[in-house]
Design a protein around this motif. Structure first.
Motif, PDB file in Angstrom:
ATOM      1  N   ASN A 154       0.860  -1.188   0.000  1.00  0.00           N
ATOM      2  CA  ASN A 154       0.000   0.000   0.000  1.00  0.00           C
ATOM      3  C   ASN A 154       0.898   1.242   0.000  1.00  0.00           C
ATOM      4  OD1 ASN A 154      -1.786   2.107   0.518  1.00  0.00           O
ATOM      5  ND2 ASN A 154      -3.044   0.875   1.915  1.00  0.00           N
ATOM      6  N   THR A 155       0.988   1.911  -1.142  1.00  0.00           N
ATOM      7  CA  THR A 155       1.907   3.036  -1.271  1.00  0.00           C
ATOM      8  C   THR A 155       1.477   4.252  -0.457  1.00  0.00           C
ATOM      9  OG1 THR A 155       0.752   3.656  -3.317  1.00  0.00           O
ATOM     10  CG2 THR A 155       2.777   2.363  -3.535  1.00  0.00           C
ATOM     11  N   SER A 156       0.253   4.272   0.051  1.00  0.00           N
ATOM     12  CA  SER A 156      -0.159   5.362   0.939  1.00  0.00           C
ATOM     13  C   SER A 156       0.395   5.170   2.344  1.00  0.00           C
ATOM     14  CB  SER A 156      -1.687   5.456   0.989  1.00  0.00           C
ATOM     15  OG  SER A 156      -2.251   4.283   1.564  1.00  0.00           O
TER      16      SER A 156
END
Length: 463
Positions: A154-156
């Motif tokens: 999850n790049t967030s």
């Protein structure tokens, strides 16, 4: 202590394999910090990991029979930890490939050292179920790896070039905890006695007996049998080879069939599950981890719920039954998929049921080869069958099945399923004829030690 100290390494293996499979797509993206393609991760890196595991099993298996179970299950875990940490630091493909090989090298050594130690320390009444559950704990790691990859990708939450590295480092942290517990696991008293350390073995067993007597308030029954042993420092490789291939040829055929069968079935499913879900059912790549967590849960429940039956119903019917059932069910899954009758959810449900039985069968392969050969050959026998079976299904498997399942052609994926199902079914037929009734029997009554001068009690059957 024994179950946690020795069995939890399978959780690490499951975590390791699953994480790499799930991060393949992210590693191939621009900005990952590693210029590598998804095919290289699931093909070359996966094959090198398995090749390392085969080499490590043979190398450390030989050392385990020579220098003892405890010393080697500490060394092999240390090799795994170092290689995993260095994998997480990879900045170019060759570095990643090299340390995937050495991670497998450590894990392969674990299989030989740990399975031999487990069977020599667990009472015969419970040996089957404990061995199956410990080997099946691989899938607890797979569940953790699948869910962990969802978070780490999850790049967030984590940058694209950081999350996948942290997954490897978390495996190192878990491994260090296991290493601390494992330091307290005793050496096998069987190995100690045969290798000239009889006083230490007697003290270890006497301490256990005193503890059990104090906890239960009952005196333990006297031993039912005795064996006179000619102590030796080591057993030559030629002696081991002659024992496996000449003295017990039918058992050798059984071991090879079981390992090759389960390796092909698992590769038919696990090396292409992500590609199948995304290509045929439109599942987002970052969501496949949820599906694999469900598949992994079915895999763990198989040994957990069926393990007791291997000690009560018996080895032969349960080994043959789990192999045949899983093979037939995968044939049925292939037919349903070919006919367009499945969705992502129902396909996952089919895999889950297939692997419920296959997982118990695969775990029984390790149990079988650790029981049916003499004490002096045990670790190397486990290593040999693991290496040959895994090389046949685990090195050629990724190459074959990755191409079939990634082609996007339904018929190719159906063929992959049918290949895995066919080899697994054939192994079940072999088990129906050759599997031995090892349930509730001492290891020495199943295969007389090579060091035995004479044995009181019945003759061990040949073959």
């Amino acid at each position: 202590m024994i179950v946690i100290g020795l069995g939890t390494v399978w959780i690490l293996d499951g975590l390791e394999v699953t994480v790499v499979g799930n991060i393949a797509a992210r590693l191939s993206e621009e900005g990952s910090g590693l210029p590598i393609t998804s095919a290289q991760v699931t093909g070359i890196a996966a094959a090198l990991y398995v090749a390392g595991a085969c080499a490590g099993a043979l190398f450390f298996g030989w050392l385990t029979d020579r220098f003892g179970r405890k010393k080697l299950f500490l060394i092999t875990l240390a090799v795994y930890l170092a290689a995993t940490a260095l994998t997480g630091l990879a900045f170019n493909p060759w570095w990643f490939f090299v340390f995937r090989f050495f991670t497998g090298f450590g894990i392969g050594g674990e299989y030989a050292a740990i399975n031999s130690a487990i069977d020599e320390l667990i009472p015969s009444k419970y040996r089957g179920r404990v061995d199956l559950i410990i080997n099946g704990s691989f899938w607890l790691g797979a569940i953790g790896g699948a869910l962990l990859s969802v978070l780490m990708l999850n790049t967030s939450v984590f940058p694209a070039n950081v999350g996948w590295r942290l997954t490897f480092l978390l495996g190192v942290v878990l491994g260090l905890v296991i290493l601390l517990v494992r330091r307290n696991v005793p050496e096998s008293p069987r190995w100690m006695f045969i290798h000239g350390r009889g006083e230490g073995a007697e003290k270890l067993v006497a301490d256990v007996e005193r503890r059990v007597t104090a906890e239960t308030g009952r005196e333990l029954p006297p031993p039912a049998d005795s064996i006179t042993i000619r102590q030796r420092k080591s057993t030559g490789f030629l002696t081991v080879a002659r024992t496996v291939f000449s003295t017990y040829p039918r058992r050798t055929v059984l071991g090879l069939a079981l390992f090759i069968g389960q390796a092909f079935l698992y590769n038919a499913i696990t090396f292409g599950y992500g590609a199948i879900l995304t290509k045929f059912f439109g599942t987002p790549a970052d969501k496949t981890g949820y599906y694999f967590a469900v598949i992994a849960a079915g895999n763990f429940l198989g040994p957990l719920l069926l393990g007791r039956l291997f000690d009560t119903v018996g080895r032969r019917p349960m080994i043959a039954g789990t192999y045949l059932t899983s093979g037939i069910l995968l044939f049925a899954t292939a037919w349903l998929f070919d006919g367009g009758h499945l969705s992502a959810t129902t396909m996952t449900a089919c895999w889950c049921v297939v692997l419920f039985f296959a997982s118990a069968g695969a775990s029984s392969a390790y149990l079988t080869v650790s029981e049916i050969f003499p004490m002096e050959t045990r670790a190397l026998a486990i290593a040999f069958f693991y290496a040959v079976g895994t090389a046949a299904g685990g090195i050629t498997g990724p190459m074959i099945f990755a191409k079939l399942t990634e082609s996007g052609v339904v018929a190719d994926t159906v063929l992959a399923f049918q290949l895995g199902a066919g080899v697994m079914t054939a192994a079940g037929v072999v088990a129906a004829f050759l599997a031995l009734p090892c349930e509730r029997r001492s290891l020495e009554s199943i295969a007389r030690p090579l060091s035995a001068v004479r044995a009181a009690g019945g003759r061990v059957p040949a073959g």
